[in-house]
Design a protein around this motif. Structure first.
Motif, short mmCIF file in Angstrom:
data_model
loop_
_atom_site.label_atom_id
_atom_site.label_comp_id
_atom_site.label_asym_id
_atom_site.label_seq_id
_atom_site.Cartn_x
_atom_site.Cartn_y
_atom_site.Cartn_z
N VAL A 69 0.80 -1.22 0.00
CA VAL A 69 0.00 0.00 0.00
C VAL A 69 0.84 1.28 0.00
N THR A 70 2.03 1.21 0.59
CA THR A 70 2.87 2.40 0.74
C THR A 70 3.10 3.18 -0.56
N PRO A 71 3.30 2.53 -1.71
CA PRO A 71 3.50 3.31 -2.95
C PRO A 71 2.32 4.21 -3.32
N CYS A 72 1.16 3.94 -2.72
CA CYS A 72 -0.03 4.75 -3.02
C CYS A 72 -0.11 6.01 -2.16
N ALA A 73 0.85 6.19 -1.25
CA ALA A 73 0.76 7.30 -0.30
C ALA A 73 2.07 8.03 -0.18
N ARG A 74 2.67 8.34 -1.32
CA ARG A 74 3.93 9.09 -1.31
C ARG A 74 3.69 10.49 -1.83
#
Length: 278
Positions: free
Chosen positions: A129-134
Motif C-alpha cells: 500500500v505504501t507506494p499509493c501514499a507518497r
C-alpha cells in the motif's frame, strides 16, 4: 566397628536428606524445545535506519522473551524479509529461500516441526500500500492494493494454518500509520494525514478479515499507537495531535522520514503481540 560405621552413615543420610529435599526443581525440566516462527516484512526483520535488520531484536525479540515465560526452551526462527509484500511473500522476494518463497520456506519449517511450533507471527501488507501514499494519496491505487492484500494474506494464512493445525497460535499484526507525520508540514500535509488515516483503516480491516479466515488472532498495533486520537498534546514539534506525536516518538518518520519503528516503537509492538499470547 561395622555397626558404628553403619550408624554414622545413617546419621549422615538423615542430615543430608532435608537439604536435598529443599532444592527447588528446574521449571524447564522435562519440557521439550518449542519454536516461534516469525514471518513478514522489515518490521519482523527489526530494521532500523543506519543499522539494518536485527532478526533477533525488534519486536520479535520481545515476543520471544514473553513466550519463554511459559515455554522456557522456546527458540526463534525468523524468515522475514525487508521489503516483502503479500505478492512477493508468495513468490520471489529480495531474500533467497531454498524452498522458493517465504511462504514455502515457512510451510517447510512447519512441516518439519509441526507439533513443536507454539507461535507464528506475521506482519505483511504495508509495502503493498505504501507506494499509493507518497506525497499525495492515490485513492484508486490504495483501494486496489488493499484488495490485493486481502486476497494474498487470506491465501498466506490459509497455507500456514493448514501446515500448523489448530494447536499453533497464529498472530497477525495490523499497522500503525507513519504518514501521520505529514501533519507537521502544514494544511496540505494535514489533508494527506487525514486520507492516510482512512487508508490505514482499510488496510487493517483487510488484515482482520484475513485473520478471521484462518482462525488467527490480531495484534492491534493501530490502537496501541493511538492512531485515531487527535487530542492536542505539547511536544518538541509544538502542540500537535496525539496520534502524530506518537508517530514522532515511536518511529523515525519525523526525524529521518523513515517509516520504521525505533526501539520504543518495537517494544510497543512486542507488548501488543505478547498481550495476545494464549
Amino acid at each position: 566397628m561395622r555397626r558404628l560405621l553403619t550408624l554414622v552413615i545413617a546419621c549422615l543420610a538423615v542430615l543430608v536428606t532435608p537439604a536435598a529435599a529443599s532444592a527447588k526443581p528446574d521449571p524447564s525440566a522435562g519440557r521439550a524445545t518449542s519454536w516461534y516462527l516469525a514471518l513478514g516484512d522489515s518490521l519482523a526483520a527489526g530494521y532500523q535506519p543506519g543499522v539494518g535488520d536485527d532478526r533477533t531484536g525488534g519486536y520479535v525479540g520481545g515476543v520471544l522473551s514473553a513466550l519463554q515465560e511459559s515455554a522456557p526452551k522456546a527458540k526463534l526462527r525468523n524468515l522475514s524479509c525487508s521489503g516483502a509484500t503479500t505478492t512477493s511473500m508468495l513468490g520471489v522476494d529480495r531474500c533467497t529461500y531454498e524452498q522458493g518463497s517465504q511462504v514455502d520456506a515457512a510451510v517447510a519449517f512447519l512441516a518439519a516441526h509441526k507439533t513443536k511450533v507454539d507461535l507464528v507471527t506475521i506482519d505483511i501488507g504495508a509495502n503493498d500500500v505504501t507506494p499509493c501514499a507518497r506525497g499525495t494519496v492515490d485513492v484508486a491505487c490504495a483501494i486496489g492494493a488493499v484488495g490485493t492484500v486481502e486476497r494474498n494474506l487470506t491465501t498466506i494464512l490459509g497455507r500456514l494454518r493448514a501446515a500448523t493445525g489448530p494447536q499453533t497460535q497464529i498472530v497477525v499484526l495490523n499497522y500503525y500509520n507513519p504518514f501521520l507525520a505529514a501533519w507537521l508540514t502544514g494544511p496540505a500535509g494535514q489533508q494527506v494525514a487525514a486520507l492516510t488515516t482512512q487508508l490505514q483503516a482499510m488496510l487493517n480491516g483487510a488484515v482482520a478479515r484475513s485473520a478471521t479466515s484462518a482462525d488467527a488472532d490480531v495484534a492491534d498495533v493501530a490502537t496501541a499507537f493511538r492512531s485515531t486520537n487527535t487530542t492536542p498534546v505539547a511536544t518538541a514539534y509544538g502542540t500537535i495531535p496525539t496520534n502524530v506525536a506518537t508517530i514522532c516518538a515511536w518511529t523515525w518518520m519525523c526525524s529521518r522520514n523513515d517509516i520504521h519503528a525505533n526501539d520504543t516503537g518495537y517494544a510497543v509492538l512486542a507488548d501488543v503481540v505478547a498481550g495476545r499470547l494464549d
